[in-house]
Scaffold this motif. Structure first.
Motif, PDB file in Angstrom:
ATOM      1  N   SER A 207       0.904  -1.178   0.135  1.00  0.00           N
ATOM      2  CA  SER A 207      -0.149   0.111  -0.197  1.00  0.00           C
ATOM      3  C   SER A 207       0.924   1.034   0.394  1.00  0.00           C
ATOM      4  CB  SER A 207      -1.173   0.319   1.615  1.00  0.00           C
ATOM      5  OG  SER A 207       0.039   0.275   2.163  1.00  0.00           O
ATOM      6  N   ILE A 208       0.251   2.621  -0.064  1.00  0.00           N
ATOM      7  CA  ILE A 208       1.039   4.018  -0.190  1.00  0.00           C
ATOM      8  C   ILE A 208      -0.003   4.869   0.888  1.00  0.00           C
ATOM      9  CG2 ILE A 208       1.862   3.620  -2.312  1.00  0.00           C
ATOM     10  CD1 ILE A 208       0.058   5.358  -3.108  1.00  0.00           C
ATOM     11  N   THR A 209       0.230   5.743   1.405  1.00  0.00           N
ATOM     12  CA  THR A 209       0.538   6.672   1.449  1.00  0.00           C
ATOM     13  C   THR A 209       0.118   8.074   1.515  1.00  0.00           C
ATOM     14  OG1 THR A 209      -0.004   5.117   3.893  1.00  0.00           O
ATOM     15  CG2 THR A 209       0.070   7.405   4.423  1.00  0.00           C
ATOM     16  N   ILE A 210      -0.603   8.914   1.556  1.00  0.00           N
ATOM     17  CA  ILE A 210      -0.606  10.581   0.806  1.00  0.00           C
ATOM     18  C   ILE A 210      -1.136  11.627   1.910  1.00  0.00           C
ATOM     19  CG2 ILE A 210      -0.578  11.991  -0.693  1.00  0.00           C
ATOM     20  CD1 ILE A 210      -2.102   8.332  -1.631  1.00  0.00           C
ATOM     21  N   GLY A 211       0.333  11.923   2.069  1.00  0.00           N
ATOM     22  CA  GLY A 211       0.093  12.843   3.584  1.00  0.00           C
ATOM     23  C   GLY A 211       0.602  12.690   4.871  1.00  0.00           C
ATOM     24  N   THR A 212       0.408  13.337   5.886  1.00  0.00           N
ATOM     25  CA  THR A 212       0.702  12.442   7.139  1.00  0.00           C
ATOM     26  C   THR A 212      -0.319  13.151   8.179  1.00  0.00           C
ATOM     27  OG1 THR A 212       2.284  14.878   7.733  1.00  0.00           O
ATOM     28  CG2 THR A 212       3.083  13.040   6.926  1.00  0.00           C
ATOM     29  N   GLY A 213      -0.121  11.811   9.415  1.00  0.00           N
ATOM     30  CA  GLY A 213      -0.949  12.862  10.358  1.00  0.00           C
ATOM     31  C   GLY A 213      -2.461  11.921   9.914  1.00  0.00           C
ATOM     32  N   LEU A 214      -3.211  13.394  10.858  1.00  0.00           N
ATOM     33  CA  LEU A 214      -5.161  13.548  10.559  1.00  0.00           C
ATOM     34  C   LEU A 214      -4.789  13.105   9.487  1.00  0.00           C
ATOM     35  CD1 LEU A 214      -6.605  14.900  14.116  1.00  0.00           C
ATOM     36  CD2 LEU A 214      -5.364  12.293  12.850  1.00  0.00           C
ATOM     37  N   ASP A 215      -4.168  13.746   8.355  1.00  0.00           N
ATOM     38  CA  ASP A 215      -4.775  14.323   6.579  1.00  0.00           C
ATOM     39  C   ASP A 215      -4.283  13.197   6.186  1.00  0.00           C
ATOM     40  OD1 ASP A 215      -6.358  16.084   7.131  1.00  0.00           O
ATOM     41  OD2 ASP A 215      -4.373  17.463   7.703  1.00  0.00           O
ATOM     42  N   ALA A 216      -4.106  11.900   5.941  1.00  0.00           N
ATOM     43  CA  ALA A 216      -3.417  10.713   5.124  1.00  0.00           C
ATOM     44  C   ALA A 216      -4.589   9.233   4.801  1.00  0.00           C
ATOM     45  CB  ALA A 216      -2.199   9.785   6.314  1.00  0.00           C
ATOM     46  N   ILE A 217      -3.662   9.863   3.565  1.00  0.00           N
ATOM     47  CA  ILE A 217      -4.942   9.142   3.009  1.00  0.00           C
ATOM     48  C   ILE A 217      -3.976   7.166   2.440  1.00  0.00           C
ATOM     49  CG2 ILE A 217      -6.616   8.427   0.575  1.00  0.00           C
ATOM     50  CD1 ILE A 217      -6.354  11.488   1.020  1.00  0.00           C
ATOM     51  N   VAL A 218      -4.708   6.290   3.429  1.00  0.00           N
ATOM     52  CA  VAL A 218      -3.893   5.441   2.572  1.00  0.00           C
ATOM     53  C   VAL A 218      -4.640   4.308   1.893  1.00  0.00           C
ATOM     54  CG1 VAL A 218      -3.242   3.231   3.519  1.00  0.00           C
ATOM     55  CG2 VAL A 218      -3.448   4.087   5.036  1.00  0.00           C
ATOM     56  N   ILE A 219      -4.090   4.390   0.303  1.00  0.00           N
ATOM     57  CA  ILE A 219      -4.622   3.372  -0.882  1.00  0.00           C
ATOM     58  C   ILE A 219      -4.184   1.729  -0.621  1.00  0.00           C
ATOM     59  CG2 ILE A 219      -4.965   3.352  -3.547  1.00  0.00           C
ATOM     60  CD1 ILE A 219      -6.211   5.862  -1.755  1.00  0.00           C
ATOM     61  N   ARG A 220      -4.953   1.073  -0.761  1.00  0.00           N
ATOM     62  CA  ARG A 220      -4.409  -0.012   0.044  1.00  0.00           C
ATOM     63  C   ARG A 220      -4.232  -1.083  -1.454  1.00  0.00           C
ATOM     64  NH1 ARG A 220      -4.235   0.399   5.488  1.00  0.00           N
ATOM     65  NH2 ARG A 220      -5.802   0.508   6.324  1.00  0.00           N
ATOM     66  N   ASP A 221      -4.798  -0.877  -2.269  1.00  0.00           N
ATOM     67  CA  ASP A 221      -5.002  -2.154  -3.592  1.00  0.00           C
ATOM     68  C   ASP A 221      -3.541  -0.562  -4.353  1.00  0.00           C
ATOM     69  OD1 ASP A 221      -6.078   0.488  -4.365  1.00  0.00           O
ATOM     70  OD2 ASP A 221      -7.523  -0.571  -4.885  1.00  0.00           O
ATOM     71  N   VAL A 222      -2.697  -0.187  -4.320  1.00  0.00           N
ATOM     72  CA  VAL A 222      -1.556   0.587  -5.557  1.00  0.00           C
ATOM     73  C   VAL A 222      -0.259   0.682  -4.625  1.00  0.00           C
ATOM     74  CG1 VAL A 222      -0.605   1.769  -6.234  1.00  0.00           C
ATOM     75  CG2 VAL A 222      -3.252   2.121  -5.636  1.00  0.00           C
ATOM     76  N   THR A 223       0.463  -1.217  -5.168  1.00  0.00           N
ATOM     77  CA  THR A 223       1.479  -0.763  -4.114  1.00  0.00           C
ATOM     78  C   THR A 223       2.599  -0.043  -4.811  1.00  0.00           C
ATOM     79  OG1 THR A 223       2.199  -2.259  -5.893  1.00  0.00           O
ATOM     80  CG2 THR A 223       1.153  -3.469  -4.374  1.00  0.00           C
ATOM     81  N   PRO A 224       3.537  -0.024  -3.611  1.00  0.00           N
ATOM     82  CA  PRO A 224       4.891   1.602  -4.284  1.00  0.00           C
ATOM     83  C   PRO A 224       5.252   1.176  -5.445  1.00  0.00           C
ATOM     84  CG  PRO A 224       4.912   0.732  -1.775  1.00  0.00           C
ATOM     85  CD  PRO A 224       3.732  -0.195  -3.034  1.00  0.00           C
ATOM     86  N   ASP A 225       5.843  -0.117  -5.800  1.00  0.00           N
ATOM     87  CA  ASP A 225       6.539  -0.696  -7.177  1.00  0.00           C
ATOM     88  C   ASP A 225       5.870  -0.243  -8.770  1.00  0.00           C
ATOM     89  OD1 ASP A 225       5.168  -2.987  -6.281  1.00  0.00           O
ATOM     90  OD2 ASP A 225       6.937  -3.890  -6.810  1.00  0.00           O
ATOM     91  N   ALA A 226       4.129  -0.245  -8.179  1.00  0.00           N
ATOM     92  CA  ALA A 226       3.113  -0.834  -9.886  1.00  0.00           C
ATOM     93  C   ALA A 226       3.899   1.409 -10.366  1.00  0.00           C
ATOM     94  CB  ALA A 226       1.769  -0.281  -8.982  1.00  0.00           C
ATOM     95  N   TRP A 227       3.599   1.258 -11.969  1.00  0.00           N
ATOM     96  CA  TRP A 227       3.861   2.185 -12.179  1.00  0.00           C
ATOM     97  C   TRP A 227       3.099   3.333 -12.420  1.00  0.00           C
ATOM     98  CZ3 TRP A 227       0.089   3.878 -15.908  1.00  0.00           C
ATOM     99  CH2 TRP A 227      -0.708   3.386 -15.975  1.00  0.00           C
ATOM    100  N   PHE A 228       1.978   2.918 -12.055  1.00  0.00           N
ATOM    101  CA  PHE A 228       0.771   4.385 -11.879  1.00  0.00           C
ATOM    102  C   PHE A 228       1.603   4.747 -10.281  1.00  0.00           C
ATOM    103  CE2 PHE A 228      -0.914   0.121 -11.351  1.00  0.00           C
ATOM    104  CZ  PHE A 228      -1.495   0.153 -10.562  1.00  0.00           C
ATOM    105  N   SER A 229       1.608   4.048  -9.158  1.00  0.00           N
ATOM    106  CA  SER A 229       1.421   4.063  -8.537  1.00  0.00           C
ATOM    107  C   SER A 229       1.736   6.197  -7.592  1.00  0.00           C
ATOM    108  CB  SER A 229       2.695   3.997  -7.141  1.00  0.00           C
ATOM    109  OG  SER A 229       3.815   4.047  -7.571  1.00  0.00           O
ATOM    110  N   THR A 230       3.043   6.229  -8.568  1.00  0.00           N
ATOM    111  CA  THR A 230       3.268   7.732  -8.400  1.00  0.00           C
ATOM    112  C   THR A 230       2.386   9.050  -8.964  1.00  0.00           C
ATOM    113  OG1 THR A 230       5.168   7.315  -8.703  1.00  0.00           O
ATOM    114  CG2 THR A 230       4.281   9.823  -8.993  1.00  0.00           C
ATOM    115  N   TYR A 231       1.205   8.310 -10.097  1.00  0.00           N
ATOM    116  CA  TYR A 231       1.030   9.134 -10.851  1.00  0.00           C
ATOM    117  C   TYR A 231      -0.405   8.879  -9.757  1.00  0.00           C
ATOM    118  CZ  TYR A 231       3.094   7.933 -15.231  1.00  0.00           C
ATOM    119  OH  TYR A 231       4.139   8.045 -16.014  1.00  0.00           O
ATOM    120  N   VAL A 232      -1.189   8.452  -9.606  1.00  0.00           N
ATOM    121  CA  VAL A 232      -1.999   7.637  -8.118  1.00  0.00           C
ATOM    122  C   VAL A 232      -2.161   9.245  -7.142  1.00  0.00           C
ATOM    123  CG1 VAL A 232      -3.203   6.133  -6.652  1.00  0.00           C
ATOM    124  CG2 VAL A 232      -3.090   5.448  -9.199  1.00  0.00           C
ATOM    125  N   ALA A 233      -0.533   8.756  -6.514  1.00  0.00           N
ATOM    126  CA  ALA A 233      -0.878   9.397  -5.311  1.00  0.00           C
ATOM    127  C   ALA A 233      -1.205  10.776  -5.652  1.00  0.00           C
ATOM    128  CB  ALA A 233       0.998   9.689  -4.773  1.00  0.00           C
TER     129      ALA A 233
END
Length: 466
Positions: free
Chosen positions: A256-282
Motif C-alpha cells: 500500500s501507499i500513504t499520501i500525507g501524514t497525520g490525520l490527513d493521511a490517505i492510505v491506498i491499499r490496492d496500489v503497491t509502491p512499485d506499480a508503474w502508476f503509483s506516483t500518478y495515483v498519489a
C-alpha cells in the motif's frame, strides 16, 4: 431623445417656419391680422428651443421637475463597479461611482449618461420610467428625457467579457498567497490554485512567508483576454524541505501507499509502491482530482480501483476538478440527461451540459458507460480551455482525420500528455485505441501529465473585493 431623425425634424421645423412666415407676410396686407400673427423673431426662438429639446442641447427648456436614480450592479464575473458621468440639460456634469445615487428635484429635460467600465468589462443599461421597463441597451451610453413628475431609474449592469485564467503554484506546494488584479480585486488561496474567468489586466502575486525562509519579492504578469498566465516560485530552506518531505508519498508497507501524514493521511491499499502508476495515483489523490472509494456511510475503504474503467459520470467530475471549476451552482439543477437526474453526479453533468462540453451535448449519453480514450481527452482539454490543432490523421494508423475527437488526440499527443500503444519490448505500434476504455490508473497518468504540462490544479481558493 435620439439624434437619428434630427435632420428630418429640422426639415419639419423649417417647414413650420416657412408656413408661419407666409402667414405673417400675408397678414401684412391686413392690419387687423397683425396683432394675432407671430413675429419672425418669436418663431425663430420657438424653433430653436424645439430643436434644442430634440437634440439634447436645450437649457431647461422643459417645464417641471422629476427624479433620476442611477444604480450600478455586478453582473456575472464582475468583481467591482465602474463609474458614470451624466450631462444635464444645462451641459453641467454630475459624476458618480457608488452602487446607488438618487437625484431629486431634477429639472426636466434631456440627459446623457456615460459609463466608465471596469477593466475587462462590458455594460448593459436598463431604463425604467415610473416603474415600467422602457429599454435595454447593450452599450456604454444613453440619452433620456425627464418630464415633469417622472421617476427614472438607470440601472447599469457590468459583466466581465474579456477574461482569462491565472494560475499560482509553488514548490513546495501549500503556500498561502495574495493575488491582486485589476479593478482593485484581491484573491487569496493556497498553492496550487487556478482562477478562471478573471478580467484581463495586470496581476501581482505575493507569497506569504515560511518561518526561516527568504520569500521572493512579488511578481507581476499581464493577462490578455482569452489567455493564461502562471506564477510559480521555488523556496530553498530547511523548513521548505520539511514541507516537501511531508508531501512525498510514503510507503506504509509493500502492499500500500500513504499520501500525507497525520490525520490527513490517505492510505491506498490496492496500489503497491512499485506499480508503474503509483506516483500518478498519489498525485491525483493529493490534489483531490480523483479519490479512493467510500462505503455507504461515507468512510474511506482504502480502495482506489486502478483497473476499473472510468465512466462518463466520473469523467465529468474529474474534468471539473482538474480545471478548478465548481459545480455548486448546479446542485439543485436537473440535467437534461434524464439518466443523470437525482444522482451524485447530477451537478457535474448539468454543469457540463451548460458549458457545452462536447460529449455531454447529447442528453441521451449513458453516464454509467465507460468513457473512451478519445472522449477523455476532448473533455479534459475543453475543461482546461486548450486550443486544438487541426487533425492530420498521420500520427496513428487507427486515428484518421475523420476519427471522432482526432484533433484532441493529436493535440494531446503533441503536448506529450499521451502516447501510442507499445508492444512488450516497448516498440511503438503506431496505435492509439481511440475507442478503447480507459481505467483509473491510466486516467491518473493523463491527469498528472496535464498538471505538469499545463500547470493547473484544483485547489480551493477564496475571493474578496476591496
Amino acid at each position: 431623445m435620439q439624434y437619428t431623425n434630427l435632420s428630418t425634424r429640422f426639415l419639419l421645423t423649417a417647414a413650420l417656419l416657412g408656413s408661419s412666415l407666409l402667414a405673417a407676410t400675408s397678414a401684412s396686407a391686413d392690419e387687423s391680422s397683425v396683432s394675432s400673427s407671430p413675429s419672425l423673431s418669436s418663431l425663430s426662438s420657438i424653433a430653436t428651443d424645439w430643436l434644442q429639446v430634440e437634440s439634447g442641447t436645450g437649457i431647461n427648456i422643459l417645464p417641471g421637475e422629476g427624479t433620476i436614480i442611477i444604480e450600478q450592479k455586478n453582473g456575472s464575473g464582475a468583481g467591482t463597479l465602474g463609474s458614470w458621468t451624466m450631462i444635464q440639460p444645462d451641459n453641467k456634469q454630475i459624476r458618480g461611482s457608488g452602487a446607488v445615487q438618487t437625484l431629486n428635484n431634477t429639472s426636466a429635460g434631456t440627459y446623457t449618461v456615460f459609463t466608465h467600465l471596469p477593466t475587462g468589462a462590458s455594460a448593459t443599461i436598463r431604463i425604467y420610467r415610473n416603474n415600467e421597463s422602457e429599454s435595454v441597451l447593450p452599450k456604454q451610453q444613453t440619452s433620456l428625457v425627464l418630464r415633469n413628475g417622472d421617476i427614472i431609474r438607470v440601472v447599469i449592469h457590468y459583466t466581465i467579457t474579456r477574461s482569462g485564467m491565472v494560475a499560482v503554484d509553488s514548490d513546495p506546494i501549500g503556500m498561502t498567497f495574495t493575488l491582486k488584479g485589476p479593478n482593485n480585486t484581491v484573491y487569496t488561496g493556497t498553492t496550487p490554485t487556478s482562477f478562471t474567468g478573471v478580467a484581463e489586466g495586470q496581476y501581482q502575486v505575493l507569497y506569504d512567508s515560511i518561518k526561516g525562509c527568504n520569500i521572493p519579492t512579488s511578481k507581476s504578469l499581464r493577462l490578455e483576454a482569452g489567455s493564461r498566465v502562471s506564477f510559480t516560485t521555488y523556496i530553498a530552506c530547511p523548513m521548505a524541505d520539511k514541507m516537501r518531505e511531508r508531501q512525498t508519498v510514503q510507503v506504509s508497507d509493500k502492499n500500500s501507499i500513504t499520501i500525507g501524514t497525520g490525520l490527513d493521511a490517505i492510505v491506498i491499499r490496492d496500489v503497491t509502491p512499485d506499480a508503474w502508476f503509483s506516483t500518478y495515483v498519489a498525485n491525483v489523490v493529493k490534489y483531490g482530482i480523483l479519490a479512493g472509494y467510500k462505503d455507504a456511510n461515507g468512510n474511506a475503504t482504502g480502495q482506489f480501483g486502478p483497473g476499473n474503467n472510468v465512466n462518463i459520470a466520473e469523467l465529468a467530475k474529474a474534468a471539473h476538478k482538474i480545471a478548478g471549476i465548481s459545480a455548486d451552482a448546479f446542485t439543485n439543477v436537473n440535467p437534461e440527461n434524464v439518466a443523470a437526474q437525482g444522482q451524485w453526479f447530477s451537478p457535474f453533468i448539468a454543469s457540463a451540459e451548460s458549458r457545452g462540453w462536447t460529449i455531454y451535448n447529447s442528453a441521451t449519453i449513458d453516464p454509467s458507460r465507460p468513457a473512451t480514450r478519445g472522449e477523455v481527452l476532448v473533455t479534459l482539454l475543453q475543461a482546461l480551455d486548450k486550443k486544438l490543432d487541426w487533425q492530420k490523421g498521420t500520427l496513428f494508423t487507427d486515428v484518421t482525420a475523420r476519427t471522432p475527437y482526432a484533433a484532441a488526440i493529436e493535440t494531446a499527443t503533441a503536448a506529450k500528455v499521451v502516447e501510442g500503444r507499445t508492444d512488450a519490448d516497448g516498440n511503438d505500434l503506431h496505435l492509439f485505441g481511440p475507442l478503447d476504455p480507459i481505467n483509473r490508473a491510466e486516467l491518473s497518468k493523463v491527469l498528472s501529465r496535464m498538471i505538469d504540462i499545463y500547470k493547473t490544479t484544483s485547489s480551493s481558493s477564496s475571493k474578496s473585493t476591496k
